[in-house]
Design a protein around this motif. Structure first.
Motif, PDB file in Angstrom:
ATOM      1  N   GLN A 123       0.812  -1.207   0.000  1.00 15.77           N
ATOM      2  CA  GLN A 123       0.000   0.000   0.000  1.00 15.77           C
ATOM      3  C   GLN A 123       0.853   1.268   0.000  1.00 15.77           C
ATOM      4  N   ALA A 124       2.167   1.091   0.136  1.00 16.54           N
ATOM      5  CA  ALA A 124       3.068   2.242   0.157  1.00 16.54           C
ATOM      6  C   ALA A 124       4.458   1.794  -0.280  1.00 16.54           C
ATOM      7  N   LEU A 125       5.232   2.774  -0.751  1.00 20.46           N
ATOM      8  CA  LEU A 125       6.614   2.534  -1.140  1.00 20.46           C
ATOM      9  C   LEU A 125       7.539   3.462  -0.372  1.00 20.46           C
ATOM     10  N   HIS A 126       8.710   2.946  -0.054  1.00 21.35           N
ATOM     11  CA  HIS A 126       9.734   3.693   0.661  1.00 21.35           C
ATOM     12  C   HIS A 126      11.008   3.655  -0.168  1.00 21.35           C
ATOM     13  N   VAL A 127      11.699   4.768  -0.210  1.00 22.41           N
ATOM     14  CA  VAL A 127      12.991   4.826  -0.881  1.00 22.41           C
ATOM     15  C   VAL A 127      13.876   5.780  -0.091  1.00 22.41           C
ATOM     16  N   THR A 128      15.167   5.465  -0.017  1.00 16.96           N
ATOM     17  CA  THR A 128      16.104   6.383   0.622  1.00 16.96           C
ATOM     18  C   THR A 128      17.052   6.915  -0.440  1.00 16.96           C
ATOM     19  N   VAL A 129      17.487   8.141  -0.243  1.00 15.68           N
ATOM     20  CA  VAL A 129      18.397   8.761  -1.196  1.00 15.68           C
ATOM     21  C   VAL A 129      19.550   9.415  -0.452  1.00 15.68           C
ATOM     22  N   ARG A 130      20.654   9.551  -1.157  1.00 17.17           N
ATOM     23  CA  ARG A 130      21.828  10.240  -0.630  1.00 17.17           C
ATOM     24  C   ARG A 130      21.634  11.743  -0.817  1.00 17.17           C
ATOM     25  N   GLY A 131      21.681  12.471   0.273  1.00 14.97           N
ATOM     26  CA  GLY A 131      21.529  13.921   0.207  1.00 14.97           C
ATOM     27  C   GLY A 131      22.664  14.563  -0.572  1.00 14.97           C
ATOM     28  N   GLY A 132      22.408  15.775  -1.042  1.00 14.08           N
ATOM     29  CA  GLY A 132      23.432  16.547  -1.724  1.00 14.08           C
ATOM     30  C   GLY A 132      23.525  16.319  -3.219  1.00 14.08           C
ATOM     31  N   LEU A 133      22.635  15.506  -3.768  1.00 13.86           N
ATOM     32  CA  LEU A 133      22.680  15.227  -5.205  1.00 13.86           C
ATOM     33  C   LEU A 133      21.472  15.782  -5.953  1.00 13.86           C
ATOM     34  N   GLY A 134      20.552  16.431  -5.243  1.00 15.09           N
ATOM     35  CA  GLY A 134      19.357  16.974  -5.877  1.00 15.09           C
ATOM     36  C   GLY A 134      18.268  15.949  -6.131  1.00 15.09           C
ATOM     37  N   LEU A 135      18.419  14.752  -5.590  1.00 14.65           N
ATOM     38  CA  LEU A 135      17.433  13.700  -5.820  1.00 14.65           C
ATOM     39  C   LEU A 135      16.108  13.967  -5.124  1.00 14.65           C
ATOM     40  N   GLU A 136      16.142  14.783  -4.085  1.00 20.30           N
ATOM     41  CA  GLU A 136      14.906  15.090  -3.355  1.00 20.30           C
ATOM     42  C   GLU A 136      13.851  15.687  -4.280  1.00 20.30           C
ATOM     43  N   ARG A 137      14.240  16.563  -5.156  1.00 24.14           N
ATOM     44  CA  ARG A 137      13.293  17.183  -6.091  1.00 24.14           C
ATOM     45  C   ARG A 137      12.682  16.152  -7.044  1.00 24.14           C
ATOM     46  N   PHE A 138      13.498  15.229  -7.509  1.00 26.59           N
ATOM     47  CA  PHE A 138      13.022  14.177  -8.416  1.00 26.59           C
ATOM     48  C   PHE A 138      11.913  13.367  -7.751  1.00 26.59           C
ATOM     49  N   TYR A 139      12.162  12.890  -6.552  1.00 25.55           N
ATOM     50  CA  TYR A 139      11.164  12.054  -5.876  1.00 25.55           C
ATOM     51  C   TYR A 139       9.933  12.865  -5.476  1.00 25.55           C
ATOM     52  N   ALA A 140      10.115  14.096  -5.083  1.00 21.50           N
ATOM     53  CA  ALA A 140       8.964  14.944  -4.731  1.00 21.50           C
ATOM     54  C   ALA A 140       8.057  15.139  -5.946  1.00 21.50           C
ATOM     55  N   ARG A 141       8.637  15.319  -7.123  1.00 19.31           N
ATOM     56  CA  ARG A 141       7.826  15.473  -8.339  1.00 19.31           C
ATOM     57  C   ARG A 141       6.986  14.236  -8.639  1.00 19.31           C
ATOM     58  N   LEU A 142       7.441  13.076  -8.158  1.00 17.09           N
ATOM     59  CA  LEU A 142       6.716  11.831  -8.382  1.00 17.09           C
ATOM     60  C   LEU A 142       5.688  11.544  -7.285  1.00 17.09           C
ATOM     61  N   GLY A 143       5.526  12.479  -6.354  1.00 16.57           N
ATOM     62  CA  GLY A 143       4.531  12.316  -5.298  1.00 16.57           C
ATOM     63  C   GLY A 143       5.072  11.779  -3.989  1.00 16.57           C
ATOM     64  N   TYR A 144       6.362  11.478  -3.940  1.00 11.54           N
ATOM     65  CA  TYR A 144       6.967  11.028  -2.692  1.00 11.54           C
ATOM     66  C   TYR A 144       7.120  12.217  -1.755  1.00 11.54           C
ATOM     67  N   ARG A 145       6.963  11.951  -0.465  1.00 12.07           N
ATOM     68  CA  ARG A 145       7.181  13.016   0.517  1.00 12.07           C
ATOM     69  C   ARG A 145       8.307  12.612   1.461  1.00 12.07           C
ATOM     70  N   GLU A 146       9.110  13.584   1.814  1.00 19.71           N
ATOM     71  CA  GLU A 146      10.193  13.325   2.755  1.00 19.71           C
ATOM     72  C   GLU A 146       9.585  13.067   4.128  1.00 19.71           C
ATOM     73  N   VAL A 147       9.968  11.941   4.739  1.00 15.15           N
ATOM     74  CA  VAL A 147       9.429  11.579   6.044  1.00 15.15           C
ATOM     75  C   VAL A 147      10.516  11.474   7.103  1.00 15.15           C
ATOM     76  N   GLY A 148      11.743  11.700   6.716  1.00 15.82           N
ATOM     77  CA  GLY A 148      12.827  11.653   7.689  1.00 15.82           C
ATOM     78  C   GLY A 148      14.157  11.913   7.035  1.00 15.82           C
ATOM     79  N   ARG A 149      15.109  12.199   7.896  1.00 19.89           N
ATOM     80  CA  ARG A 149      16.457  12.510   7.421  1.00 19.89           C
ATOM     81  C   ARG A 149      17.420  12.093   8.517  1.00 19.89           C
ATOM     82  N   LEU A 150      18.391  11.284   8.156  1.00 17.70           N
ATOM     83  CA  LEU A 150      19.429  10.876   9.088  1.00 17.70           C
ATOM     84  C   LEU A 150      20.663  11.705   8.772  1.00 17.70           C
ATOM     85  N   PRO A 151      20.966  12.692   9.610  1.00 24.58           N
ATOM     86  CA  PRO A 151      22.064  13.614   9.298  1.00 24.58           C
ATOM     87  C   PRO A 151      23.421  12.909   9.270  1.00 24.58           C
TER      88      PRO A 151
END
Length: 176
Positions: A123-151
């Motif tokens: 019923q849901a999908l999860h994906v993690t990405v490496r920060g600093g590469l601009g991937l956040e915008r790509f996933y946000a455009r596809l409807g994914y929402r950021e739910v956490g960040r491990l600094p």
């Protein structure tokens, strides 16, 4: 777009080699798929073979996008291996060949994954990405929402720590 998706293709030795080569090409082009460039097939092969074993023996699944018979887009549907999380899954090793960048193949394989996921019982999908590469915008455009960040969770080089960013797509909700 001449991309043809196949869920769970036969993992022949030739397809294994081609996916390993894709993994090397993606990494060496700066892709965040578990390694830091430069890598060779000898570096990637042990991880790739363990990944293939989890696919052939289960419970993980493989989605491949082929262009003219060549694998140019790949992702793994990774089972959580925990009964209380059986209703959602994780996407791993999302890769698109660098030579096909800009053709929309990344978005296409992610949309295909979202289309197939309910058939896997998710019923849901999860994906993690490496920060600093601009991937956040790509996933946000596809409807994914950021739910956490491990600094600084990912050390890509001495003195170069990156955030690991957690994204979630609720498949019960229409994507924006």
């Amino acid at each position: 777009m001449s991309l043809c998706f196949v869920l769970d293709p036969d993992l022949t030795p030739e397809l294994r080699r081609r996916i390993t080569d894709l993994w090397v090409d993606v990494t060496n082009a700066g892709g965040a798929v578990g390694f830091v460039a430069p890598v060779t097939a000898d570096d990637v092969r042990p991880v790739a073979e363990a990944t293939f074993d989890d696919i052939t023996a289960g419970p993980d699944r493989l989605l491949v996008g082929f262009e003219d018979g060549q694998p140019v887009a790949v992702l793994i549907f990774a089972d959580n291996r925990f009964r209380l999380k059986a209703h959602w899954g994780t996407l791993k090793r999302v890769m698109v060949h660098p030579g096909t960048q800009g053709r929309g193949y990344g978005a296409a394989i992610m949309r295909e994954a979202a289309r197939l996921a309910p058939g896997l019982g998710w019923q849901a999908l999860h994906v993690t990405v490496r920060g600093g590469l601009g991937l956040e915008r790509f996933y946000a455009r596809l409807g994914y929402r950021e739910v956490g960040r491990l600094p600084a969770a990912l050390r890509v080089a001495p003195g170069d720590d990156r955030d690991e960013v957690l994204f979630w797509l609720d498949l019960d909700q229409p994507a924006d």
